[in-house]
Design a protein around this motif. Structure first.
Motif, PDB file in Angstrom:
ATOM      1  N   GLU A 228      19.462  -4.832  -6.996  1.00 37.38           N
ATOM      2  CA  GLU A 228      19.765  -6.261  -6.978  1.00 37.38           C
ATOM      3  C   GLU A 228      18.585  -7.076  -7.502  1.00 37.38           C
ATOM      4  O   GLU A 228      18.760  -8.016  -8.281  1.00 37.38           O
ATOM      5  CB  GLU A 228      20.137  -6.702  -5.567  1.00 37.38           C
ATOM      6  CG  GLU A 228      20.552  -8.151  -5.474  1.00 37.38           C
ATOM      7  CD  GLU A 228      21.076  -8.527  -4.103  1.00 37.38           C
ATOM      8  OE1 GLU A 228      21.781  -9.561  -4.032  1.00 37.38           O
ATOM      9  OE2 GLU A 228      20.809  -7.806  -3.118  1.00 37.38           O
TER      10      GLU A 228
ATOM     11  N   ALA B 152      18.419  -6.768 -11.351  1.00 33.34           N
ATOM     12  CA  ALA B 152      19.642  -7.057 -12.114  1.00 33.34           C
ATOM     13  C   ALA B 152      19.467  -8.292 -12.986  1.00 33.34           C
ATOM     14  O   ALA B 152      18.592  -9.124 -12.751  1.00 33.34           O
ATOM     15  CB  ALA B 152      20.812  -7.248 -11.146  1.00 33.34           C
ATOM     16  N   ARG B 153      20.324  -8.382 -13.995  1.00 30.70           N
ATOM     17  CA  ARG B 153      20.383  -9.529 -14.901  1.00 30.70           C
ATOM     18  C   ARG B 153      19.113  -9.702 -15.739  1.00 30.70           C
ATOM     19  O   ARG B 153      18.759 -10.804 -16.121  1.00 30.70           O
ATOM     20  CB  ARG B 153      20.725 -10.813 -14.138  1.00 30.70           C
ATOM     21  CG  ARG B 153      22.126 -10.774 -13.524  1.00 30.70           C
ATOM     22  CD  ARG B 153      22.412 -11.882 -12.556  1.00 30.70           C
ATOM     23  NE  ARG B 153      21.583 -11.856 -11.365  1.00 30.70           N
ATOM     24  CZ  ARG B 153      21.744 -11.039 -10.318  1.00 30.70           C
ATOM     25  NH1 ARG B 153      22.715 -10.174 -10.326  1.00 30.70           N
ATOM     26  NH2 ARG B 153      20.950 -11.096  -9.281  1.00 30.70           N
ATOM     27  N   ARG B 154      18.444  -8.605 -16.033  1.00 27.32           N
ATOM     28  CA  ARG B 154      17.237  -8.634 -16.881  1.00 27.32           C
ATOM     29  C   ARG B 154      17.389  -7.747 -18.110  1.00 27.32           C
ATOM     30  O   ARG B 154      16.422  -7.507 -18.815  1.00 27.32           O
ATOM     31  CB  ARG B 154      16.025  -8.179 -16.084  1.00 27.32           C
ATOM     32  CG  ARG B 154      15.670  -9.083 -14.938  1.00 27.32           C
ATOM     33  CD  ARG B 154      14.425  -8.599 -14.247  1.00 27.32           C
ATOM     34  NE  ARG B 154      14.225  -9.305 -13.014  1.00 27.32           N
ATOM     35  CZ  ARG B 154      13.405  -8.912 -12.067  1.00 27.32           C
ATOM     36  NH1 ARG B 154      12.697  -7.807 -12.227  1.00 27.32           N
ATOM     37  NH2 ARG B 154      13.276  -9.620 -10.965  1.00 27.32           N
ATOM     38  N   GLY B 155      18.583  -7.214 -18.321  1.00 31.81           N
ATOM     39  CA  GLY B 155      18.810  -6.347 -19.476  1.00 31.81           C
ATOM     40  C   GLY B 155      18.425  -4.892 -19.259  1.00 31.81           C
ATOM     41  O   GLY B 155      18.468  -4.101 -20.197  1.00 31.81           O
TER      42      GLY B 155
ATOM     43  N   THR C  20      21.416  -2.401 -19.885  1.00 34.01           N
ATOM     44  CA  THR C  20      21.688  -2.254 -21.316  1.00 34.01           C
ATOM     45  C   THR C  20      20.625  -1.381 -21.975  1.00 34.01           C
ATOM     46  O   THR C  20      20.945  -0.455 -22.729  1.00 34.01           O
ATOM     47  CB  THR C  20      21.763  -3.636 -21.989  1.00 34.01           C
ATOM     48  OG1 THR C  20      22.840  -4.372 -21.397  1.00 34.01           O
ATOM     49  CG2 THR C  20      21.988  -3.514 -23.489  1.00 34.01           C
TER      50      THR C  20
ATOM     51  N   ALA D  49      29.843  -7.234 -15.227  1.00 35.23           N
ATOM     52  CA  ALA D  49      28.515  -6.897 -15.753  1.00 35.23           C
ATOM     53  C   ALA D  49      28.513  -5.511 -16.401  1.00 35.23           C
ATOM     54  O   ALA D  49      27.955  -5.328 -17.491  1.00 35.23           O
ATOM     55  CB  ALA D  49      27.469  -6.984 -14.648  1.00 35.23           C
TER      56      ALA D  49
END
Length: 169
Positions: free
Chosen positions: A91, A94-97, A100, A129
């Protein structure tokens, strides 16, 4: 940037901390591992390493600068040039690439180091996501399926380019 490492015995303590700290977060989008997973973690960890030694699975962790685990990227059911991809990011990370970047890296390893030609993945419909990660890394939706009783989308990625053509996506 965290380093993708093949799972080892000495990752056990950090991996258990990662799973405990993120249990509720992960359970919001994937089935909970259950209390038994945590109660018998050491035996399970050794079992995963045995599967990896046999070549049936390739388990990876994303290790941060302080030695903490911030993610997992696994290739399971490895056979005949194909494997099933699974991943999870903490958590806090998350949301930092990271997902990917890690999936791109595992595509490259799959093609160059592991001799794979195809990766498969499945994501529940409510996990936007993960759908975005797969699309950004060159996976294509190929159908519908069910994951633990929940509707999901099946994806496939052919590794001829090691995900290179998806990097600009």
């Amino acid at each position: 940037m965290p380093e993708l490492q093949l799972l080892r015995l000495d990752h056990a303590t950090a991996l258990l901390a990662f799973e405990r700290e993120n249990r509720a977060y992960f359970a919001a989008s994937v089935p909970d591992r259950g209390d038994d997973y945590f109660a018998h973690f050491d035996a399970r960890h050794r079992g995963l390493l045995a599967e990896q030694a046999e070549g049936r699975c390739l388990f990876h962790v994303l290790v941060g600068d302080a030695g903490e685990i911030v993610g997992r990227v696994n290739l399971v059911d490895v056979a005949d040039g194909s494997a099933e991809l699974g991943y999870r990011i903490s958590e806090k990370a998350a949301r930092r690439g990271l997902a990917t970047a890690a999936v791109r890296q595992i595509c490259g390893l799959g093609a160059t180091e592991y001799g794979l030609s195809t990766l498969r993945a499945a994501v529940t419909l409510d996990n936007a996501a993960s759908h975005a990660v797969l699309i950004r890394t060159g996976f294509r939706a190929v159908g519908e399926t069910v994951l633990d009783g929940r509707p999901a989308t099946s994806y496939v990625r052919y590794l001829s380019g090691g995900c290179a053509e998806a990097e600009g996506s």
